[in-house]
Design a protein around this motif. Structure first.
Motif, PDB file in Angstrom:
ATOM      1  N   GLN A 144     -19.514  68.788   7.549  1.00  0.00           N
ATOM      2  CA  GLN A 144     -19.029  67.438   7.224  1.00  0.00           C
ATOM      3  C   GLN A 144     -17.935  67.026   8.193  1.00  0.00           C
ATOM      4  O   GLN A 144     -17.067  67.829   8.528  1.00  0.00           O
ATOM      5  N   ARG A 145     -17.954  65.767   8.609  1.00  0.00           N
ATOM      6  CA  ARG A 145     -16.844  65.257   9.413  1.00  0.00           C
ATOM      7  C   ARG A 145     -16.114  64.204   8.578  1.00  0.00           C
ATOM      8  O   ARG A 145     -16.752  63.342   7.958  1.00  0.00           O
ATOM      9  N   ILE A 146     -14.797  64.308   8.557  1.00  0.00           N
ATOM     10  CA  ILE A 146     -14.001  63.338   7.803  1.00  0.00           C
ATOM     11  C   ILE A 146     -13.103  62.597   8.782  1.00  0.00           C
ATOM     12  O   ILE A 146     -12.315  63.225   9.504  1.00  0.00           O
ATOM     13  N   ILE A 147     -13.258  61.287   8.810  1.00  0.00           N
ATOM     14  CA  ILE A 147     -12.426  60.470   9.696  1.00  0.00           C
ATOM     15  C   ILE A 147     -11.373  59.783   8.830  1.00  0.00           C
ATOM     16  O   ILE A 147     -11.705  59.136   7.833  1.00  0.00           O
ATOM     17  N   ALA A 148     -10.117  59.977   9.201  1.00  0.00           N
ATOM     18  CA  ALA A 148      -9.015  59.423   8.401  1.00  0.00           C
ATOM     19  C   ALA A 148      -8.366  58.289   9.187  1.00  0.00           C
ATOM     20  O   ALA A 148      -7.851  58.506  10.279  1.00  0.00           O
TER      21      ALA A 148
END
Ligand SMILES: Cc1cc2nc3c(=O)[nH]c(=O)nc-3n(C[C@H](O)[C@H](O)[C@H](O)COP(=O)(O)OP(=O)(O)OC[C@H]3O[C@@H](n4cnc5c(N)ncnc54)[C@H](O)[C@@H]3O)c2cc1C
Length: 451
Positions: free
Chosen positions: A129-133
Motif C-alpha cells: 500500500q502507498r499512502i500519500i499525506a
C-alpha cells in the motif's frame, strides 16, 4: 500498488501516535495511523505501568520488613512470586486494554497494519500500500531497548524491560547494567523483593542526576539497599554451572540473571529516512523544532521517544498532540520545563534547568531531608533538595532526592512556568508537617533568609 490519500499519516499507534491521530481528527482532518505491533503502548505493556506495579509490590515488602522499627509486629516477610507476577500482569493487562480501546475505536479504514517506510517526503509505503499525506506525516515510532554486544556470551540470561515482567519466579541474584532511572527503579524493586542486586554503570552519576550534591545523596540512600558499582566497565562470560559472570577492573560477581538497562535508542531503522531528505544528527535522528515537532521546513513531524528528546510519557503525549495540531495548521506550543522522575525511594527528580546548564551567577538553596519533620516521622530521612534561581531570584530548576519528590517536582515545574521568584515561592502556604516544606526551606536558604 494500492494508493490512498489522507491529510496526515501517523507511523506508530503508541502514546504519541494516538494523540496525534486524535488531534488531526479534532481539527476535521483525515488521518491514517500505521501500527506494526499489536497496539497498546510501551508505557502500559512494558514501561511505566508494569514497573510501577512491581515497585508497589516491593514497597509493601519493604514497609512490612521495616514495620518493627515502629513497634508494629509483622513476623517474617516472604514473597509469593506466583501471586506477585500474577497481580502485576493482571493489572498491566487492564492498562493495556484501556489503550487498546482507544486504538480499536479508530474506524478500520483509518488503520493500516504493518511496518511503514518512507518512499518520499510526503508518502509512505506499508507492504503493497502507498499512502500519500497532503498535510504531514508524523513519526511516532518510539524507542527500543538495546543489549550491548559484550553480553553475547550470556545472552540467554539477559533480560530487558520487554521481557523482565514475564518472569515466572524471582532470581536469587541479579545484575542491572545501567544506573539510569529505568535500571534503578527495577534494581530497588527487585532488591526489596529479596533479590541480591548489583547495579553496574560505567559513569559516576545515577538516575540521570546532573547535580553532584543530589547525586551523592542518591548514591548514599540507594546504596543501602543494593550494591552500586560505578565507574565499572564490565565484561561478561558464562560460568561452568550456567550462571553469568561479570568482571570489571577491581570486581567480579556471578548472578542468575542480568537486566540490560543501557539505553533506548529511537526506533527509526527501516523507515528509509534517506528518501525524505531530512537533516539528521550524528545518531541519524531527524532534527526538529521543539515547539512544533516539525523536522526542518518539511511536512514531517517527529514526536515521543522517536525524537530522543525527553523520553517520558507526558512529552510523548504532548508531542503527539502538538504534531497533529501543527500538521493541520494549528499554532506551535511553548515547550514546558524538562521534568524527569526516577520512582525509586527516595524519588530522584530533576525539573527545569539542570545544574550543568546554570549560569555562573545562579543562586542555589538547599534543604536536607533529615531536617524535615514529616520525613523523619515517616522514617524516610535520606536525601537533599536543591533549588536553583537566577541572579534576580527567578526560579530556574531543582534537583530533588527526597520522599514524595515527585510531588515537590510538580510544584517547582508549576512555579517555573508561572515565572515565580524564590521570595514569592517561599511565601506560599506551606502546610506543616509536609515534605513540601523542604521547598520552602530551600527557597529561604537561597534567599539567605534564616528567620
Ligand atoms: C521500563 C520503563 C519505565 C518507564 N517509566 C516511565 C515513567 O514512570 N514515567 C514516564 O513518564 N515515562 C516512563 N517511561 C517512558 C515512556 O514509557 C515512554 O516515554 C513512552 O511510552 C513513549 O511513547 P511513544 O508513543 O513515543 O512510543 P511507543 O508507545 O513505544 O509507541 C511506538 C509505536 O510505534 C510502533 N512502530 C514502530 N516502528 C513502526 C513502523 N515502522 N511502522 C509501524 N509502526 C511502528 C510500535 O509498534 C509502537 O506501537 C518508561 C519506559 C520504560 C521502558
Amino acid at each position: 500498488m494500492n494508493e490512498r490519500k489522507c491529510d496526515v499519516a501517523i507511523i506508530g499507534a503508541g502514546t504519541a501516535g494516538l494523540k496525534a491521530y486524535k488531534a488531526v481528527v479534532a481539527r476535521g482532518g483525515d488521518a491514517i495511523i500505521v501500527e506494526r505491533g499489536p497496539g497498546g503502548s510501551t508505557c502500559t505493556r512494558v514501561g511505566c505501568m508494569p514497573s510501577k506495579l512491581l515497585i508497589a509490590a516491593a514497597r509493601m515488602a519493604h514497609q512490612a520488613r521495616g514495620a518493627g522499627a515502629f513497634g508494629i509486629v509483622v513476623g517474617d516477610v516472604s514473597v509469593d512470586a506466583a501471586q506477585l507476577w500474577s497481580r502485576i500482569r493482571r493489572e498491566r493487562d487492564r492498562f493495556v486494554a484501556s489503550v487498546l480501546d482507544d486504538y480499536h475505536a479508530i474506524p478500520a479504514e483509518h488503520v493500516v497494519h504493518g511496518s511503514a517506510r518512507f518512499t518520499g517526503p510526503d508518502r509512505i509505503a506499508v507492504g503493497d500500500q502507498r499512502i500519500i499525506a497532503t498535510r504531514g506525516i508524523v513519526i511516532a515510532t518510539g524507542a527500543h531497548p538495546i543489549v550491548p554486544d559484550m553480553l553475547d556470551p550470556i545472552r540467554d540470561l539477559v533480560h530487558t524491560h520487554e521481557t523482565i515482567f514475564e518472569l515466572a519466579d524471582l532470581p536469587a541474584t541479579m545484575a542491572v547494567l545501567g544506573a539510569g532511572p529505568l535500571g534503578l527503579e527495577l534494581a530497588q524493586a527487585f532488591a526489596r523483593l529479596g533479590v541480591a542486586v548489583t547495579v553496574i554503570d560505567e559513569g559516576d552519576t545515577i538516575g540521570g542526576l546532573k547535580d553532584p550534591k543530589t547525586n551523592a545523596a542518591a548514591i548514599a540512600a540507594l546504596g543501602d539497599e543494593f550494591t552500586l558499582e560505578l565507574g565499572a566497565e564490565a565484561t561478561a562470560s558464562l560460568t561452568d554451572d550456567g550462571r553469568a559472570r561479570l568482571r570489571w577492573s577491581g570486581g567480579e560477581i556471578e548472578v542468575d540473571l542480568v537486566l540490560a538497562a543501557t539505553g533506548r535508542p529511537p526506533s527509526l531503522d527501516g523507515l528509509d529516512l534517506d528518501t525524505t531528505g531530512l537533516a539528521r544528527d550524528d545518531h541519524g535522528t531527524p532534527l526538529f523544532d521543539e515547539s512544533t515537532r516539525r523536522c526542518g521546513d518539511s511536512d514531517i513531524f517527529i514526536a515521543g521517544d522517536a525524537n530522543a528528546w525527553r523520553p517520558v510519557l507526558h512529552e510523548a503525549a504532548r508531542g503527539g498532540r502538538i504534531a497533529g495540531d501543527v500538521a493541520m495548521g494549528g499554532p506551535p506550543a511553548k515547550p514546558i520545563p524538562p521534568f524527569a522522575i526516577a520512582f525509586t525511594e527516595p524519588n530522584l527528580t530533576e525539573v527545569g534547568m539542570a545544574f550543568d546548564a546554570l549560569p555562573d551567577d545562579a543562586r542555589i538553596g538547599e534543604a536536607s531531608v533529615a531536617d524535615n519533620g514529616r520525613a523523619t516521622a515517616d522514617g524516610e530521612d535520606q536525601g537533599l533538595v536543591r533549588l536553583y534561581a537566577d541572579a534576580g531570584g527567578t526560579l530556574l530548576g531543582a534537583s530533588i532526592v527526597a520522599p514524595e519528590g515527585e510531588h515537590l517536582g510538580h510544584l517547582v515545574a508549576l512555579a517555573i512556568e508561572r515565572g515565580m521568584d524564590a521570595a514569592a515561592f517561599a511565601d506560599q502556604a506551606w502546610y506543616h508537617p509536609t515534605t513540601e516544606e523542604m521547598l520552602q526551606s530551600a527557597a529561604r536558604d537561597l534567599l539567605g533568609d534564616d528567620s
